[in-house]
Design a protein around this motif. Structure first.
Motif, short mmCIF file in Angstrom:
data_model
loop_
_atom_site.label_atom_id
_atom_site.label_comp_id
_atom_site.label_asym_id
_atom_site.label_seq_id
_atom_site.Cartn_x
_atom_site.Cartn_y
_atom_site.Cartn_z
N GLU A 84 -17.23 74.40 47.62
CA GLU A 84 -16.70 75.10 48.87
C GLU A 84 -16.64 76.46 48.82
O GLU A 84 -16.66 77.05 49.64
CB GLU A 84 -15.09 74.76 48.72
N ASP A 103 -14.78 70.96 45.54
CA ASP A 103 -13.86 71.91 45.73
C ASP A 103 -13.05 72.48 44.63
O ASP A 103 -12.27 71.57 44.04
CB ASP A 103 -12.83 71.30 46.77
N LEU A 105 -10.49 74.36 43.99
CA LEU A 105 -9.20 74.29 44.16
C LEU A 105 -8.55 73.96 45.20
O LEU A 105 -8.41 75.03 46.06
CB LEU A 105 -8.52 75.69 43.54
N ASN A 197 -0.38 66.78 59.71
CA ASN A 197 0.25 67.92 60.10
C ASN A 197 0.85 67.82 61.58
O ASN A 197 0.05 67.99 62.60
CB ASN A 197 -0.71 69.05 59.96
N ALA A 233 0.51 69.22 52.33
CA ALA A 233 -0.40 70.08 52.64
C ALA A 233 -1.51 70.72 51.58
O ALA A 233 -1.84 71.79 51.21
CB ALA A 233 0.13 71.55 53.20
N MET A 235 -4.63 68.09 49.85
CA MET A 235 -4.99 66.77 50.08
C MET A 235 -5.02 65.91 48.52
O MET A 235 -4.73 64.60 48.62
CB MET A 235 -6.50 66.90 50.45
N PHE A 249 -3.36 58.70 55.33
CA PHE A 249 -3.45 60.39 55.53
C PHE A 249 -4.33 60.49 56.74
O PHE A 249 -5.39 59.92 56.68
CB PHE A 249 -3.92 60.54 54.11
N LEU A 264 -11.27 69.27 57.27
CA LEU A 264 -11.70 68.93 55.80
C LEU A 264 -13.13 68.89 55.68
O LEU A 264 -13.88 68.52 56.90
CB LEU A 264 -11.07 67.63 55.31
N GLU A 269 -14.74 66.83 49.80
CA GLU A 269 -13.18 66.34 50.30
C GLU A 269 -13.43 64.91 50.69
O GLU A 269 -12.91 64.18 50.00
CB GLU A 269 -12.66 67.17 51.19
#
Ligand code: AHM
Ligand code: MG
Length: 321
Positions: A84, A103, A105, A197, A233, A235, A249, A264, A269
């Motif tokens: 990423e 990814d 972090l 969200n 927030a 994943m 989700f 995403l 991810e």
């Protein structure tokens, strides 16, 4: 007591693949250490920020990316990597058989508030392709040989699959070894917990509006049951909760940026999380197609995500048909 290597060996995993996974874990232990140090390690905050001596500090996103990149480049079975944090793929070893996408972090906006974050990884076959070319990486999620994440929470956990179930390993602080603590996780088929969200509600497409509106109606609505809502927030934390006790989700498309498919990313991810969810008996979709059937067109491609307990995801998908 079973280590990752012992478990993977029992499962008949090729030595070269074990080594690639171990390279990810080597870096993840370093990341875990630095996260534990927190502000004392001088790596919180923004990249390019200067410390009191006027030295540039690297934030943890950048540092985690460097640690993974270095560990993977030093592993002869890794042909190339995509991250990423890197615009372009990076070639690693000519002898390598695998492409590792990650990814470094995820959920990094949570670091400064000391909430769980994680490293997500996906391993694809290199198939003799050029690891410096994006096209070599553009394989559907069903081609993944392994996927997983390291969750940096109250304890550091590795959740991974090589297509033979999903297992959980806990990092033993005293030995620095990931030890098997749960095997063959199965997600309950139904749930009363959803994660989305909600602040973006007015931007969603109509099917998602309708589905969530019906969840909120509880016992009086078509689902006939009352739901609870959670949104970390992060994943990794969200998927981990679902692997632990079920749930659904969603990170849908929304009209704030209509040209983006979602927030995403598919390749590091959506796909790895989908492999874990499906290996645990759940379902993952972009609302129209199974996530792992999508033919990627870009390494950093975005995708709408609906994943989790089988029956609930099936219901959500029906609203989109
Ligand atoms: P990141 O890769 O930049 O950290 O973004 C991904 C994260 C996910 O972990 C999480 O599900 C989502 O972004 C949270 O988004 P929001 O800020 O809309 O709550
Ligand atoms: Mg991310």
């Amino acid at each position: 007591m079973q280590t990752v290597r012992q478990r993977l060996t029992l499962d008949g995993t090729p030595e070269s693949l074990i080594q690639s996974i171990e390279a990810v874990l080597f870096a993840s232990k370093d990341i875990a250490f630095r996260l534990r140090q927190g502000a004392l390690g001088g790596v919180l905050g923004c990249a390019e920020q200067e410390n009191v001596q006027g030295e540039t500090q690297k934030n943890l996103d950048v540092l985690s990316n460097d640690l993974l990149k270095n560990a993977l480049a030093a592993c002869p079975s890794v042909a190339g990597i995509a991250s990423e944090e890197e615009d372009l793929p990076v070639a690693a070893n000519a002898s390598g058989e695998y492409l590792v996408l990650f990814d470094p972090l995820d959920g990094s906006s949570n670091i400064d508030v000391n909430v769980s974050v994680g490293t997500i990884f996906s391993i694809l076959p290199a198939n003799g392709g050029d690891p410096s070319k994006e096209a070599t990486y553009l394989q559907a999620g069903k081609e993944q040989l392994s996927a997983g994440y390291v969750l940096y929470g109250p304890s550091t956990l590795l959740i991974m699959s090589t297509g033979k179930g999903v297992h959980v390993f806990t990092l033993a602080p005293e030995t620095g070894e990931f030890i098997l603590t749960r095997e063959n996780i199965q997600i309950p088929e139904t749930t009363q917990e959803f994660a989305i969200n909600m602040s973006n509600q007015r931007f969603w497409a109509e099917p998602m509006q309708n589905y969530v509106a019906d969840l909120l109606k509880g016992e009086e609505g078509p689902m006939g049951k009352r739901y609870n809502m959670r949104w970390v927030a992060s994943m990794v934390a969200e998927v981990h909760r679902i692997l632990t006790r079920g749930g659904i989700f969603m990170y849908p498309w929304d009209k704030r940026e209509p040209n983006k498919a979602g927030k995403l990313r598919l390749m590091y991810e959506g796909n790895p999380m989908s492999m874990l969810i499906e290996q645990a008996g759940g379902i993952s979709s972009d609302s129209k197609a199974p996530m792992m059937d999508i033919q990627p067109e870009l390494i950093h491609q975005r995708v709408p995500v609906i994943l989790g307990s089988k029956a609930e995801v099936e219901t959500a998908i029906k609203y989109h048909q």
